[in-house]
Scaffold this active site. Structure first.
Site, mmCIF file in Angstrom:
data_model
loop_
_atom_site.group_PDB
_atom_site.id
_atom_site.type_symbol
_atom_site.label_atom_id
_atom_site.label_comp_id
_atom_site.label_asym_id
_atom_site.label_seq_id
_atom_site.Cartn_x
_atom_site.Cartn_y
_atom_site.Cartn_z
ATOM 1 N N VAL A 176 0.810 -1.212 0.000
ATOM 2 C CA VAL A 176 0.000 0.000 0.000
ATOM 3 C C VAL A 176 0.853 1.276 0.000
ATOM 4 O O VAL A 176 0.307 2.371 -0.238
ATOM 5 C CB VAL A 176 -0.976 0.029 1.192
ATOM 6 C CG1 VAL A 176 -1.883 -1.191 1.171
ATOM 7 C CG2 VAL A 176 -0.245 0.152 2.528
ATOM 8 N N TYR A 216 1.237 5.998 16.414
ATOM 9 C CA TYR A 216 0.147 5.186 15.870
ATOM 10 C C TYR A 216 -1.229 5.831 16.049
ATOM 11 O O TYR A 216 -1.996 5.977 15.091
ATOM 12 C CB TYR A 216 0.157 3.811 16.540
ATOM 13 C CG TYR A 216 -1.020 2.940 16.196
ATOM 14 C CD1 TYR A 216 -1.127 2.348 14.943
ATOM 15 C CD2 TYR A 216 -2.038 2.693 17.123
ATOM 16 C CE1 TYR A 216 -2.210 1.539 14.612
ATOM 17 C CE2 TYR A 216 -3.118 1.892 16.817
ATOM 18 C CZ TYR A 216 -3.200 1.320 15.558
ATOM 19 O OH TYR A 216 -4.275 0.532 15.237
ATOM 20 N N ASP A 222 -0.387 -10.890 15.553
ATOM 21 C CA ASP A 222 1.027 -10.520 15.693
ATOM 22 C C ASP A 222 1.161 -9.038 16.035
ATOM 23 O O ASP A 222 2.085 -8.628 16.730
ATOM 24 C CB ASP A 222 1.788 -10.809 14.388
ATOM 25 C CG ASP A 222 1.902 -12.298 14.109
ATOM 26 O OD1 ASP A 222 1.658 -13.089 15.030
ATOM 27 O OD2 ASP A 222 2.231 -12.654 12.960
#
Length: 244
Positions: free
Chosen positions: A62, A168, A204
């Protein structure tokens, strides 16, 4: 052109993306399995085939204009249109002790990498796939966000929103804002676009902490299969609307 609906799920070779792909496949969609690693994408397709899902691998990074353009060309060759796009691919970026990202000590290269994947990647993929989505009778876009992107919850001292993740979390706020602007721009076209928080998912990505990916995929699958006239420009989780 086939009546079978096609769904592209980015980051679909494992975890939440894989379960969204499997869930859409179980509902009769043909699934384009987007994966940055070609071999892992093909391995996921084999697993989906074994479960009775019609799927094919789409090599897709992406963060690469070329990769995304080639993915759109492949999907067009395969079926001529796209009915569902699930922007699932995402990264957290490097974290410190306690899975935290201290804003006073951020490496800007880490920030750039997270924004490149979590925001620019969604814009890049969405815009490349829009011509194919416009050919669908009921196009749907689902952006995988997170409650850590809620400015309301993040700023409330009475709500436990987990560790500070200053690289994030803001990318999910950014993604939410972008989702709203797409919804405004696409109003009246029949394209419904929404953001969803799947919660803490045992993948994960989270060090296998959280609930099973199959359970977490349910709301994203619901949004991907909304009937005409359904909500657009919303930010939700399993329990309903999340405040911005």
């Amino acid at each position: 052109m086939s009546d079978t609906k096609t769904a592209l799920v980015t980051g679909a070779n494992k975890g939440l993306g894989y379960e969204i792909a499997a869930g859409l496949g179980a509902r009769g969609h043909r699934v384009a399995v987007g994966a940055r690693d070609k071999a892992r994408g093909e391995a996921a397709v084999k697993m989906l085939h074994a479960a009775g899902v019609d799927a094919y691998a789409v090599p897709l990074d992406v963060t690469s204009d070329r990769s995304v353009a080639e993915a759109a060309e492949l999907i067009e060759r395969q079926g001529g249109r796209l009915d569902v796009l699930v922007n699932n691919a995402g990264i957290s970026g490097e974290t410190g002790p306690g899975w935290a990202q201290d804003p006073t000590a951020l490496d800007l290269d880490v920030v750039r990498a997270v924004v490149e994947t979590n925001v620019y990647g969604v814009i890049r993929v969405t815009n490349a796939m829009l011509p194919l989505l416009r050919r669908s009778a009921a196009p749907r876009i689902v952006n995988i966000s997170s409650s850590v992107g809620s400015m309301t919850w993040q700023s409330d001292p009475n709500i436990d929103v987990g560790p500070i993740m200053a690289a994030y979390s803001p990318t999910k706020s950014y993604l939410n804002a972008v989702t709203v602007h797409y919804a405004r721009q696409l109003a009246g076209t029949g394209i419904l676009i929404n953001a969803v928080c799947p919660g803490l998912v045992a993948t994960d990505f989270t060090g296998l902490q959280g609930r099973p990916p199959q359970e977490a995929a349910a709301t994203a699958i619901r949004l991907a299969t909304l009937p005409d006239g359904g909500p657009t420009g919303s930010f939700v989780n399993d329990d309903g609307v999340i405040p911005w």
